[in-house]
Design a protein around this motif. Structure first.
Motif, PDB file in Angstrom:
ATOM      1  N   LEU A  66       0.832  -1.211   0.000  1.00 58.88           N
ATOM      2  CA  LEU A  66       0.000   0.000   0.000  1.00 58.88           C
ATOM      3  C   LEU A  66       0.861   1.253   0.000  1.00 58.88           C
ATOM      4  O   LEU A  66       0.564   2.232  -0.684  1.00 58.88           O
ATOM      5  CB  LEU A  66      -0.946  -0.008   1.203  1.00 58.88           C
ATOM      6  CG  LEU A  66      -2.077  -1.029   1.145  1.00 58.88           C
ATOM      7  CD1 LEU A  66      -2.776  -1.145   2.491  1.00 58.88           C
ATOM      8  CD2 LEU A  66      -3.071  -0.671   0.043  1.00 58.88           C
ATOM      9  N   ARG A  67       1.938   1.215   0.759  1.00 59.26           N
ATOM     10  CA  ARG A  67       2.819   2.377   0.809  1.00 59.26           C
ATOM     11  C   ARG A  67       3.500   2.602  -0.536  1.00 59.26           C
ATOM     12  O   ARG A  67       3.661   3.734  -0.990  1.00 59.26           O
ATOM     13  CB  ARG A  67       3.863   2.199   1.907  1.00 59.26           C
ATOM     14  CG  ARG A  67       4.833   3.359   1.907  1.00 59.26           C
ATOM     15  CD  ARG A  67       5.257   3.764   3.242  1.00 59.26           C
ATOM     16  NE  ARG A  67       6.219   4.845   3.141  1.00 59.26           N
ATOM     17  CZ  ARG A  67       7.211   5.006   3.962  1.00 59.26           C
ATOM     18  NH1 ARG A  67       7.370   4.184   4.973  1.00 59.26           N
ATOM     19  NH2 ARG A  67       8.033   6.008   3.827  1.00 59.26           N
ATOM     20  N   ARG A  68       3.916   1.530  -1.171  1.00 59.64           N
ATOM     21  CA  ARG A  68       4.589   1.649  -2.474  1.00 59.64           C
ATOM     22  C   ARG A  68       3.676   2.249  -3.538  1.00 59.64           C
ATOM     23  O   ARG A  68       4.160   2.835  -4.506  1.00 59.64           O
ATOM     24  CB  ARG A  68       5.084   0.285  -2.946  1.00 59.64           C
ATOM     25  CG  ARG A  68       6.293  -0.184  -2.207  1.00 59.64           C
ATOM     26  CD  ARG A  68       6.745  -1.531  -2.705  1.00 59.64           C
ATOM     27  NE  ARG A  68       7.942  -1.961  -2.008  1.00 59.64           N
ATOM     28  CZ  ARG A  68       8.376  -3.200  -1.986  1.00 59.64           C
ATOM     29  NH1 ARG A  68       7.738  -4.142  -2.646  1.00 59.64           N
ATOM     30  NH2 ARG A  68       9.468  -3.504  -1.321  1.00 59.64           N
ATOM     31  N   LEU A  69       2.370   2.089  -3.365  1.00 60.03           N
ATOM     32  CA  LEU A  69       1.429   2.652  -4.331  1.00 60.03           C
ATOM     33  C   LEU A  69       1.380   4.171  -4.248  1.00 60.03           C
ATOM     34  O   LEU A  69       0.892   4.825  -5.166  1.00 60.03           O
ATOM     35  CB  LEU A  69       0.030   2.057  -4.117  1.00 60.03           C
ATOM     36  CG  LEU A  69      -0.100   0.565  -4.418  1.00 60.03           C
ATOM     37  CD1 LEU A  69      -1.482   0.057  -3.992  1.00 60.03           C
ATOM     38  CD2 LEU A  69       0.154   0.287  -5.890  1.00 60.03           C
ATOM     39  N   GLY A  70       1.897   4.716  -3.154  1.00 58.85           N
ATOM     40  CA  GLY A  70       1.919   6.166  -2.982  1.00 58.85           C
ATOM     41  C   GLY A  70       0.605   6.691  -2.456  1.00 58.85           C
ATOM     42  O   GLY A  70      -0.386   5.959  -2.362  1.00 58.85           O
ATOM     43  N   PRO A  71       0.593   7.999  -2.123  1.00 62.29           N
ATOM     44  CA  PRO A  71      -0.626   8.595  -1.573  1.00 62.29           C
ATOM     45  C   PRO A  71      -1.800   8.362  -2.514  1.00 62.29           C
ATOM     46  O   PRO A  71      -1.612   8.447  -3.728  1.00 62.29           O
ATOM     47  CB  PRO A  71      -0.280  10.071  -1.461  1.00 62.29           C
ATOM     48  CG  PRO A  71       1.210  10.100  -1.367  1.00 62.29           C
ATOM     49  CD  PRO A  71       1.680   8.951  -2.227  1.00 62.29           C
ATOM     50  N   PRO A  72      -2.925   8.043  -2.030  1.00 63.77           N
ATOM     51  CA  PRO A  72      -3.384   7.997  -0.638  1.00 63.77           C
ATOM     52  C   PRO A  72      -3.148   6.639   0.034  1.00 63.77           C
ATOM     53  O   PRO A  72      -3.816   6.326   1.017  1.00 63.77           O
ATOM     54  CB  PRO A  72      -4.873   8.300  -0.765  1.00 63.77           C
ATOM     55  CG  PRO A  72      -5.265   7.662  -2.066  1.00 63.77           C
ATOM     56  CD  PRO A  72      -4.053   7.845  -2.966  1.00 63.77           C
TER      57      PRO A  72
END
Length: 187
Positions: A66-72
């Motif tokens: 999820l973090r690698r997908l970037g914001p949000p």
């Protein structure tokens, strides 16, 4: 060793193996033995960090994605299932404990209640940060044996190997050397 370096387990492996495999290139064998040793060492360090952070590997991977997908820092369950090669049911079973731990949330889309969004929480983001700092400290400690210039040289040399590996055609055909018995086995 000419540079005053102590011997390591790869040296011992090569010394033993070269007695039996007379066609073996000892430098090549030492390189790949050392790469394997370092990979195992790093993998164990990551497992130890996860244990100290009270996360299991699979629990760490989901918030990390999820973090690698970037914001949000969000995705649909079906997107996550596809990314991890999981069935929707298996993914749902993995999301539950992460949600219970406060690392992610699942919420329904206000416009379409059938749509669900999985989002990294502030606590999940913070857990990833703490883990990354712990991992970074372990990696820095390992690389402390090298000067900054030698670290750059090692990085450049490894890049050349990675580029060659990533651009290589799949290996086919017979091995360049058939496994043979050493001359000592023939007597």
């Amino acid at each position: 060793m000419s540079d005053g370096t102590r011997t390591d387990s790869a040296d011992r492996h090569v010394a033993l193996r070269s007695k039996e495999v007379d066609w073996m290139d000892p430098v090549k064998e030492a390189i790949f033995a050392r790469l394997a040793i370092l990979a195992r060492h790093e993998a164990q360090g990551r497992r130890d960090t996860l244990v100290s952070d009270v996360l299991q590997h699979w629990q760490f991977r989901m918030p990390l994605m999820l973090r690698r997908l970037g914001p949000p820092y969000s995705a649909s369950p079906s997107q996550l299932a596809d990314m991890f090669g999981l069935t929707r049911g298996a993914l749902s079973a993995r999301l539950g404990p992460l949600e219970d731990a406060g690392l992610i949330t699942r919420s329904h889309d206000a416009a379409d209640r059938r749509r669900v969004e999985v989002r990294l929480t502030e606590a999940g983001y913070d857990a990833l940060e703490r883990h990354a700092v712990s991992e970074d400290e372990g990696e820095k400690a390992l690389l402390a044996a090298l000067t900054a210039a030698r670290r750059r040289t090692l990085s450049d040399l490894l890049r050349k190997l990675v580029v060659a590996a990533e651009n290589a055609a799949p290996a086919t055909g017979p091995w360049p050397h058939s496994p043979r018995r050493s001359s000592s086995d023939m007597t």
